[in-house]
Write a protein that holds these residues in place. Sequence first.
Motif, PDB file in Angstrom:
ATOM      1  N   GLY A 275       0.786  -1.228   0.000  1.00  0.00           N
ATOM      2  CA  GLY A 275       0.000   0.000   0.000  1.00  0.00           C
ATOM      3  C   GLY A 275       0.815   1.272   0.000  1.00  0.00           C
ATOM      4  N   ALA A 276       2.138   1.148  -0.072  1.00  0.00           N
ATOM      5  CA  ALA A 276       3.006   2.323   0.070  1.00  0.00           C
ATOM      6  C   ALA A 276       2.941   3.289  -1.112  1.00  0.00           C
ATOM      7  CB  ALA A 276       4.455   1.872   0.279  1.00  0.00           C
ATOM      8  N   LEU A 277       2.471   2.813  -2.270  1.00  0.00           N
ATOM      9  CA  LEU A 277       2.439   3.670  -3.456  1.00  0.00           C
ATOM     10  C   LEU A 277       1.089   4.357  -3.638  1.00  0.00           C
ATOM     11  CD1 LEU A 277       4.356   1.398  -5.999  1.00  0.00           C
ATOM     12  CD2 LEU A 277       5.277   3.078  -4.382  1.00  0.00           C
ATOM     13  N   GLU A 278       0.168   4.131  -2.709  1.00  0.00           N
ATOM     14  CA  GLU A 278      -1.131   4.801  -2.799  1.00  0.00           C
ATOM     15  C   GLU A 278      -0.952   6.305  -2.593  1.00  0.00           C
ATOM     16  OE1 GLU A 278      -3.809   2.885  -0.067  1.00  0.00           O
ATOM     17  OE2 GLU A 278      -4.134   1.211  -1.424  1.00  0.00           O
ATOM     18  N   PRO A 279      -1.811   7.136  -3.208  1.00  0.00           N
ATOM     19  CA  PRO A 279      -3.002   6.773  -3.989  1.00  0.00           C
ATOM     20  C   PRO A 279      -2.717   6.485  -5.466  1.00  0.00           C
ATOM     21  CG  PRO A 279      -2.852   9.146  -3.845  1.00  0.00           C
ATOM     22  CD  PRO A 279      -1.679   8.595  -3.061  1.00  0.00           C
ATOM     23  N   HIS A 280      -1.468   6.520  -5.858  1.00  0.00           N
ATOM     24  CA  HIS A 280      -1.127   6.439  -7.282  1.00  0.00           C
ATOM     25  C   HIS A 280      -1.279   5.019  -7.828  1.00  0.00           C
ATOM     26  CE1 HIS A 280       0.204  10.466  -6.566  1.00  0.00           C
ATOM     27  NE2 HIS A 280       1.032  10.034  -5.636  1.00  0.00           N
ATOM     28  N   ILE A 281      -0.869   4.020  -7.038  1.00  0.00           N
ATOM     29  CA  ILE A 281      -1.101   2.613  -7.373  1.00  0.00           C
ATOM     30  C   ILE A 281      -1.584   1.945  -6.095  1.00  0.00           C
ATOM     31  CG2 ILE A 281      -0.131   0.468  -8.255  1.00  0.00           C
ATOM     32  CD1 ILE A 281       2.069   2.067  -9.591  1.00  0.00           C
ATOM     33  N   ASN A 282      -2.782   1.385  -6.123  1.00  0.00           N
ATOM     34  CA  ASN A 282      -3.347   0.896  -4.864  1.00  0.00           C
ATOM     35  C   ASN A 282      -2.778  -0.457  -4.438  1.00  0.00           C
ATOM     36  OD1 ASN A 282      -4.945  -1.233  -5.995  1.00  0.00           O
ATOM     37  ND2 ASN A 282      -6.613   0.193  -6.429  1.00  0.00           N
ATOM     38  N   ALA A 283      -3.033  -0.791  -3.166  1.00  0.00           N
ATOM     39  CA  ALA A 283      -2.433  -1.977  -2.554  1.00  0.00           C
ATOM     40  C   ALA A 283      -2.884  -3.269  -3.223  1.00  0.00           C
ATOM     41  CB  ALA A 283      -2.777  -2.014  -1.065  1.00  0.00           C
ATOM     42  N   ARG A 284      -4.149  -3.343  -3.622  1.00  0.00           N
ATOM     43  CA  ARG A 284      -4.654  -4.570  -4.236  1.00  0.00           C
ATOM     44  C   ARG A 284      -3.936  -4.855  -5.555  1.00  0.00           C
ATOM     45  NH1 ARG A 284      -5.868  -9.525  -3.376  1.00  0.00           N
ATOM     46  NH2 ARG A 284      -7.627 -10.369  -4.577  1.00  0.00           N
ATOM     47  N   ILE A 285      -3.724  -3.827  -6.355  1.00  0.00           N
ATOM     48  CA  ILE A 285      -2.993  -4.002  -7.609  1.00  0.00           C
ATOM     49  C   ILE A 285      -1.581  -4.499  -7.323  1.00  0.00           C
ATOM     50  CG2 ILE A 285      -1.867  -2.755  -9.502  1.00  0.00           C
ATOM     51  CD1 ILE A 285      -4.336  -1.051  -9.761  1.00  0.00           C
ATOM     52  N   MET A 286      -0.907  -3.857  -6.388  1.00  0.00           N
ATOM     53  CA  MET A 286       0.475  -4.235  -6.091  1.00  0.00           C
ATOM     54  C   MET A 286       0.568  -5.664  -5.568  1.00  0.00           C
ATOM     55  SD  MET A 286       2.529  -1.865  -7.003  1.00  0.00           S
ATOM     56  CE  MET A 286       3.999  -2.425  -6.142  1.00  0.00           C
ATOM     57  N   GLU A 287      -0.381  -6.036  -4.718  1.00  0.00           N
ATOM     58  CA  GLU A 287      -0.363  -7.393  -4.162  1.00  0.00           C
ATOM     59  C   GLU A 287      -0.540  -8.443  -5.260  1.00  0.00           C
ATOM     60  OE1 GLU A 287      -2.630 -10.130  -0.793  1.00  0.00           O
ATOM     61  OE2 GLU A 287      -3.404  -8.134  -1.292  1.00  0.00           O
ATOM     62  N   LEU A 288      -1.543  -8.250  -6.106  1.00  0.00           N
ATOM     63  CA  LEU A 288      -1.784  -9.199  -7.191  1.00  0.00           C
ATOM     64  C   LEU A 288      -0.640  -9.197  -8.198  1.00  0.00           C
ATOM     65  CD1 LEU A 288      -5.579  -8.554  -7.843  1.00  0.00           C
ATOM     66  CD2 LEU A 288      -4.560 -10.628  -6.859  1.00  0.00           C
ATOM     67  N   HIS A 289      -0.160  -8.022  -8.522  1.00  0.00           N
ATOM     68  CA  HIS A 289       0.890  -7.878  -9.533  1.00  0.00           C
ATOM     69  C   HIS A 289       2.171  -8.588  -9.087  1.00  0.00           C
ATOM     70  CE1 HIS A 289       2.600  -4.795 -12.672  1.00  0.00           C
ATOM     71  NE2 HIS A 289       2.889  -6.037 -12.969  1.00  0.00           N
ATOM     72  N   HIS A 290       2.536  -8.375  -7.837  1.00  0.00           N
ATOM     73  CA  HIS A 290       3.777  -8.955  -7.328  1.00  0.00           C
ATOM     74  C   HIS A 290       3.612 -10.420  -6.932  1.00  0.00           C
ATOM     75  CE1 HIS A 290       6.667  -9.775  -3.954  1.00  0.00           C
ATOM     76  NE2 HIS A 290       7.512  -9.302  -4.847  1.00  0.00           N
ATOM     77  N   SER A 291       2.632 -10.713  -6.059  1.00  0.00           N
ATOM     78  CA  SER A 291       2.541 -12.052  -5.468  1.00  0.00           C
ATOM     79  C   SER A 291       1.891 -13.083  -6.386  1.00  0.00           C
ATOM     80  CB  SER A 291       1.767 -11.995  -4.149  1.00  0.00           C
ATOM     81  OG  SER A 291       0.401 -11.697  -4.370  1.00  0.00           O
ATOM     82  N   LYS A 292       1.161 -12.640  -7.396  1.00  0.00           N
ATOM     83  CA  LYS A 292       0.501 -13.562  -8.320  1.00  0.00           C
ATOM     84  C   LYS A 292       1.155 -13.534  -9.708  1.00  0.00           C
ATOM     85  CE  LYS A 292      -2.517 -14.749  -5.203  1.00  0.00           C
ATOM     86  NZ  LYS A 292      -2.452 -16.084  -4.561  1.00  0.00           N
ATOM     87  N   HIS A 293       1.120 -12.376 -10.360  1.00  0.00           N
ATOM     88  CA  HIS A 293       1.629 -12.301 -11.741  1.00  0.00           C
ATOM     89  C   HIS A 293       3.137 -12.567 -11.808  1.00  0.00           C
ATOM     90  CE1 HIS A 293      -2.074 -10.983 -13.701  1.00  0.00           C
ATOM     91  NE2 HIS A 293      -2.289 -10.230 -12.645  1.00  0.00           N
ATOM     92  N   HIS A 294       3.909 -11.818 -11.021  1.00  0.00           N
ATOM     93  CA  HIS A 294       5.364 -12.012 -11.082  1.00  0.00           C
ATOM     94  C   HIS A 294       5.730 -13.410 -10.584  1.00  0.00           C
ATOM     95  CE1 HIS A 294       9.658 -10.240 -10.265  1.00  0.00           C
ATOM     96  NE2 HIS A 294       9.677 -11.338 -10.988  1.00  0.00           N
ATOM     97  N   ALA A 295       5.048 -13.869  -9.551  1.00  0.00           N
ATOM     98  CA  ALA A 295       5.345 -15.214  -9.035  1.00  0.00           C
ATOM     99  C   ALA A 295       5.097 -16.285 -10.093  1.00  0.00           C
ATOM    100  CB  ALA A 295       4.492 -15.490  -7.795  1.00  0.00           C
ATOM    101  N   THR A 296       4.091 -16.077 -10.915  1.00  0.00           N
ATOM    102  CA  THR A 296       3.803 -17.044 -11.980  1.00  0.00           C
ATOM    103  C   THR A 296       4.930 -17.073 -13.006  1.00  0.00           C
ATOM    104  OG1 THR A 296       1.411 -16.799 -11.704  1.00  0.00           O
ATOM    105  CG2 THR A 296       2.189 -17.651 -13.819  1.00  0.00           C
ATOM    106  N   TYR A 297       5.458 -15.910 -13.356  1.00  0.00           N
ATOM    107  CA  TYR A 297       6.588 -15.875 -14.292  1.00  0.00           C
ATOM    108  C   TYR A 297       7.782 -16.628 -13.707  1.00  0.00           C
ATOM    109  CZ  TYR A 297       4.004 -12.140 -16.656  1.00  0.00           C
ATOM    110  OH  TYR A 297       3.043 -11.408 -17.309  1.00  0.00           O
ATOM    111  N   VAL A 298       8.041 -16.433 -12.421  1.00  0.00           N
ATOM    112  CA  VAL A 298       9.175 -17.103 -11.776  1.00  0.00           C
ATOM    113  C   VAL A 298       8.978 -18.622 -11.786  1.00  0.00           C
ATOM    114  CG1 VAL A 298      10.388 -17.442  -9.584  1.00  0.00           C
ATOM    115  CG2 VAL A 298       9.781 -15.129 -10.329  1.00  0.00           C
ATOM    116  N   ASN A 299       7.788 -19.067 -11.395  1.00  0.00           N
ATOM    117  CA  ASN A 299       7.524 -20.507 -11.355  1.00  0.00           C
ATOM    118  C   ASN A 299       7.615 -21.144 -12.738  1.00  0.00           C
ATOM    119  OD1 ASN A 299       7.082 -20.357  -8.595  1.00  0.00           O
ATOM    120  ND2 ASN A 299       4.862 -20.104  -8.807  1.00  0.00           N
ATOM    121  N   ASN A 300       7.042 -20.466 -13.731  1.00  0.00           N
ATOM    122  CA  ASN A 300       7.079 -20.995 -15.094  1.00  0.00           C
ATOM    123  C   ASN A 300       8.487 -20.973 -15.678  1.00  0.00           C
ATOM    124  OD1 ASN A 300       4.343 -21.507 -15.040  1.00  0.00           O
ATOM    125  ND2 ASN A 300       3.777 -19.642 -16.125  1.00  0.00           N
ATOM    126  N   LEU A 301       9.258 -19.964 -15.317  1.00  0.00           N
ATOM    127  CA  LEU A 301      10.641 -19.892 -15.787  1.00  0.00           C
ATOM    128  C   LEU A 301      11.452 -21.047 -15.213  1.00  0.00           C
ATOM    129  CD1 LEU A 301      12.994 -18.482 -17.236  1.00  0.00           C
ATOM    130  CD2 LEU A 301      13.264 -17.031 -15.186  1.00  0.00           C
TER     131      LEU A 301
END
Length: 222
Positions: A36-62
């Motif tokens: 949530g540290a980048l709010e209000p410019h990028i909200n916490a939910r976006i950052m959580e999903l982006h980092h813990s889900k999307h990026h994690a998927t790239y790492v696992n698939n790689l």
Amino acid sequence: MLPYVACSASRRLAPALGILGARQKHSLPDLTYDYGALEPHINARIMELHHSKHHATYVNNLNATEEKYQEALAKGDVTTQVALQPALKFNGGGHINHSIFWTNLSPNGGGEPKGELLEAIKRDFGSFEKFKEKLTAVSVGVQGSGWGWLGFNKEQGRLQIAACANQDPLQGTTGLIPLLGIDVWEHAYYLQYKNVQPDYLKAIWNVINWENVAERYMACKK
């Protein structure tokens, strides 16, 4: 020390080419700030999903793809090695790009860069405002998913702006060393900005970590 230096990214993410050598698995890098540290410019939910889900998927698939690649390499199975290249590019690029992206952002970001980076931006783009306008325009112009980048052309010693489709890594695709990346995939902004991408691209300048970008610039000049 940069947690993920762009100049060495291609070496760190190369498939393990030593047939008998142990392959070191990639891992999801920790953020140096809360979701949530980048709010209000990028909200916490976006950052959580982006980092813990999307990026994690790239790492696992790689990791899974590199394991298959190493097995194929050990068997001399060139057909499988070739078939795995798109997955290596996509997931490896996703890992490279996001590892840079997180460090390019900061809750204490925004404003303008200083020192040699600012002077280089003025030299190569005319002014900082013209640079912002050009990188924003290039990012808006990405059709579908992709990234807008500020990169360094080591041969020419100059800054350049480029766009890459999907998760194509800047250095591996264009030869430019990545300094600043703007993610324009919908998952980077849609929960907050819906389909109004220009609002996201305007807001993200408030959290750009210019110290990190400057460190990358100085490292790549050496």
